[in-house]
Design a protein around this motif. Structure first.
Motif, mmCIF file in Angstrom:
data_model
loop_
_atom_site.group_PDB
_atom_site.id
_atom_site.type_symbol
_atom_site.label_atom_id
_atom_site.label_comp_id
_atom_site.label_asym_id
_atom_site.label_seq_id
_atom_site.Cartn_x
_atom_site.Cartn_y
_atom_site.Cartn_z
ATOM 1 N N GLY A 195 0.793 -1.220 0.000
ATOM 2 C CA GLY A 195 0.000 0.000 0.000
ATOM 3 C C GLY A 195 0.823 1.266 0.000
ATOM 4 O O GLY A 195 0.297 2.348 0.299
ATOM 5 N N SER A 196 2.102 1.166 -0.319
ATOM 6 C CA SER A 196 2.950 2.362 -0.291
ATOM 7 C C SER A 196 4.026 2.269 -1.363
ATOM 8 O O SER A 196 4.290 1.199 -1.924
ATOM 9 C CB SER A 196 3.602 2.530 1.086
ATOM 10 O OG SER A 196 4.547 1.485 1.317
ATOM 11 N N PRO A 213 -8.947 6.062 -9.429
ATOM 12 C CA PRO A 213 -10.400 6.279 -9.538
ATOM 13 C C PRO A 213 -10.878 7.516 -8.800
ATOM 14 O O PRO A 213 -11.887 8.120 -9.179
ATOM 15 C CB PRO A 213 -10.990 4.994 -8.942
ATOM 16 C CG PRO A 213 -9.902 3.966 -9.085
ATOM 17 C CD PRO A 213 -8.630 4.717 -8.916
ATOM 18 N N SER A 214 -10.161 7.899 -7.745
ATOM 19 C CA SER A 214 -10.577 9.069 -6.963
ATOM 20 C C SER A 214 -10.070 10.387 -7.524
ATOM 21 O O SER A 214 -10.394 11.450 -6.995
ATOM 22 C CB SER A 214 -10.100 8.918 -5.516
ATOM 23 O OG SER A 214 -8.686 8.798 -5.462
ATOM 24 N N PRO A 226 -4.953 0.587 -4.005
ATOM 25 C CA PRO A 226 -5.053 -0.421 -5.083
ATOM 26 C C PRO A 226 -5.671 0.184 -6.340
ATOM 27 O O PRO A 226 -6.666 0.907 -6.281
ATOM 28 C CB PRO A 226 -5.964 -1.492 -4.468
ATOM 29 C CG PRO A 226 -5.805 -1.337 -2.987
ATOM 30 C CD PRO A 226 -5.598 0.122 -2.760
ATOM 31 N N GLY A 227 -5.064 -0.107 -7.479
ATOM 32 C CA GLY A 227 -5.566 0.396 -8.751
ATOM 33 C C GLY A 227 -5.013 1.740 -9.164
ATOM 34 O O GLY A 227 -5.242 2.172 -10.297
ATOM 35 N N ALA A 242 4.207 5.052 -17.175
ATOM 36 C CA ALA A 242 3.137 4.770 -16.224
ATOM 37 C C ALA A 242 3.359 3.395 -15.626
ATOM 38 O O ALA A 242 3.666 2.439 -16.346
ATOM 39 C CB ALA A 242 1.772 4.840 -16.901
ATOM 40 N N VAL A 243 3.185 3.274 -14.304
ATOM 41 C CA VAL A 243 3.462 2.014 -13.631
ATOM 42 C C VAL A 243 2.519 1.866 -12.437
ATOM 43 O O VAL A 243 2.172 2.844 -11.765
ATOM 44 C CB VAL A 243 4.942 1.953 -13.176
ATOM 45 C CG1 VAL A 243 5.271 3.079 -12.218
ATOM 46 C CG2 VAL A 243 5.268 0.601 -12.566
ATOM 47 N N ARG A 244 2.096 0.652 -12.193
ATOM 48 C CA ARG A 244 1.291 0.336 -11.015
ATOM 49 C C ARG A 244 1.511 -1.127 -10.664
ATOM 50 O O ARG A 244 2.018 -1.918 -11.463
ATOM 51 C CB ARG A 244 -0.187 0.604 -11.271
ATOM 52 C CG ARG A 244 -0.842 -0.347 -12.271
ATOM 53 C CD ARG A 244 -2.323 -0.053 -12.410
ATOM 54 N NE ARG A 244 -2.971 -0.947 -13.362
ATOM 55 C CZ ARG A 244 -4.264 -0.878 -13.681
ATOM 56 N NH1 ARG A 244 -5.031 0.043 -13.124
ATOM 57 N NH2 ARG A 244 -4.770 -1.727 -14.554
ATOM 58 N N ARG A 245 1.114 -1.479 -9.447
ATOM 59 C CA ARG A 245 1.255 -2.873 -9.035
ATOM 60 C C ARG A 245 0.290 -3.744 -9.823
ATOM 61 O O ARG A 245 -0.864 -3.373 -10.037
ATOM 62 C CB ARG A 245 0.972 -3.013 -7.540
ATOM 63 C CG ARG A 245 2.060 -2.427 -6.648
ATOM 64 C CD ARG A 245 1.818 -2.801 -5.208
ATOM 65 N NE ARG A 245 2.801 -2.220 -4.306
ATOM 66 C CZ ARG A 245 3.948 -2.802 -3.979
ATOM 67 N NH1 ARG A 245 4.240 -3.984 -4.492
ATOM 68 N NH2 ARG A 245 4.784 -2.216 -3.139
ATOM 69 N N ALA A 246 0.794 -4.884 -10.268
ATOM 70 C CA ALA A 246 -0.047 -5.820 -10.999
ATOM 71 C C ALA A 246 -0.965 -6.555 -10.034
ATOM 72 O O ALA A 246 -0.645 -6.732 -8.843
ATOM 73 C CB ALA A 246 0.814 -6.815 -11.769
#
Length: 365
Positions: free
Chosen positions: A225-226, A242-243, A276-277, A344-348
């Motif tokens: 989460g970080s 999303p927010s 998440p996301g 662009a990168v995020r956790r899978a």
């Protein structure tokens, strides 16, 4: 061929007072610009044959004769020579493009779609379209201590900037894997930049004053989460989710290569929450400094917010990168004045296998 037929038809149907048969010299000349050597030679021979046959069919008083035949023959020979030079230049240019593409793949190695537990997408737009590479750099390095991401921009352009980027990436790929502390990885990058500058000065090159801005990220395995961030004077990343869209804090560290101006130690590591996301959007100044015809800068955050409101799927790395790329090019009139990287990168969602630990079970020092 169409031009040759047209010339012969016009010459035959306009009478003896208006003859354009010698214009067939244009046929091999035009062929030299769009065809190969043998095709150009065939058109040159065909033009001479058509000249002889057509001119001999006229009464003697209307014939062009030998002088214009010499013109057509000389034009055909010159066209073949010009075509040979053009084809040779095209082969050389193709070879240089292959060299440039190979260099780019060595410096900016291709990354799997999901690497080190991260889903990512990137676009690199070089200001020099022929060179295909400049001073921007990026990479993802999985390791036993988490997955690290580096995005940066070397000051200046040219081969010197490419060399500096390659040096920093090489250090990142080793230290990002072995070192447990993200601040230590940042310190290794700073030391590598200083060593590279010293080598450039000793070699008598004029790029010894280079520096580089960069963002160094760490996605720890024990805290999904970080994200940990070290910012070396770079544009702070945007967090797109999303927010909405928010910006990470600006970094306190100086750009890489300028630490000798202060007495501070290792750079500070910031920790930011990552829901998440949510996707991290990293970019170089080629995006934020893109100008329109009125000189206005590209409003990146506002454009991303607008795209996210229109389509929530914009949060996906590939869609986000495509959105920013299209917006930057549209804002700049279809061109970029500086090297531009959008990452662009995020956790899978699904975790990938961990990288093997170093031999001996601990990081080498």
């Amino acid at each position: 061929m169409a031009l040759l037929v047209t010339i012969l038809a016009v010459d035959w149907n306009t009478g003896g007072v208006f003859r354009i048969l010698s214009w067939v010299v244009l046929v091999p000349a035009i062929s030299a610009t769009i065809c190969g050597v043998w095709t150009t030679a065939a058109f040159a021979v065909l033009a001479m044959a058509c000249y002889v046959l057509s001119d001999s069919a006229w009464p003697h008083q209307y014939r062009f004769g030998l002088p214009d035949f010499i013109l057509v023959a000389a034009g055909g020979v010159l066209a073949v020579l010009v075509c040979a030079v053009r084809c040779r230049g095209e082969l050389m240019m193709l070879h240089m493009e292959n060299v440039a593409e190979t260099t780019r793949r060595v410096v900016l190695r291709p990354l799997p779609p999901v690497w080190g537990g991260l889903e990512h997408a990137e676009v690199y737009l070089a200001a020099d379209s022929a060179a295909r590479i400049g001073g921007d750099f990026y990479d993802i390095q999985p390791g036993p201590h988490g997955t690290r991401v580096l995005v940066g921009d070397v000051q200046g352009k040219g081969l010197g900037a490419v060399e500096t980027a390659a040096a920093l990436l090489g250090t990142f790929r080793e230290s990002g894997y072995h070192e447990n502390d993200l601040a230590t990885v940042g310190g290794r990058l700073e030391l590598r930049m200083l060593r590279h500058r010293e080598h450039s000065r000793a070699s008598g090159r004029g790029d010894g004053g280079r520096f580089a801005t960069a963002v160094l990220l760490d996605f720890p395995e024990d805290d999904r989460g970080s994200v940990r961030v070290v910012n070396f004077g770079h544009e702070p990343p945007l967090v797109v989710g999303p927010s909405g869209v928010r910006q990470l804090p600006y970094g306190e560290a100086l750009p890489l290569g300028l630490a000798d101006l202060t007495e501070e130690g290792l750079p500070a590591v910031r920790c930011a929450a990552l829901a998440p996301g949510e996707t991290l959007l990293l970019f170089t100044d080629g995006v934020t400094e893109a100008r329109d015809s009125f000189g206005a800068f590209y409003p990146l955050a506002a454009e991303v917010c607008r795209a996210l409101a229109a389509d929530p799927r914009t949060v996906e790395p590939e869609r986000l990168v495509a959105c920013v790329r299209d917006g930057t090019l549209r804002h700049g009139g279809g061109r970029v004045s500086d090297d531009t990287t959008i990452f662009a990168v995020r956790r899978a969602a699904a975790r990938t296998p961990r990288m093997p630990r170093p031999v001996g079970g601990r990081s080498p020092r």
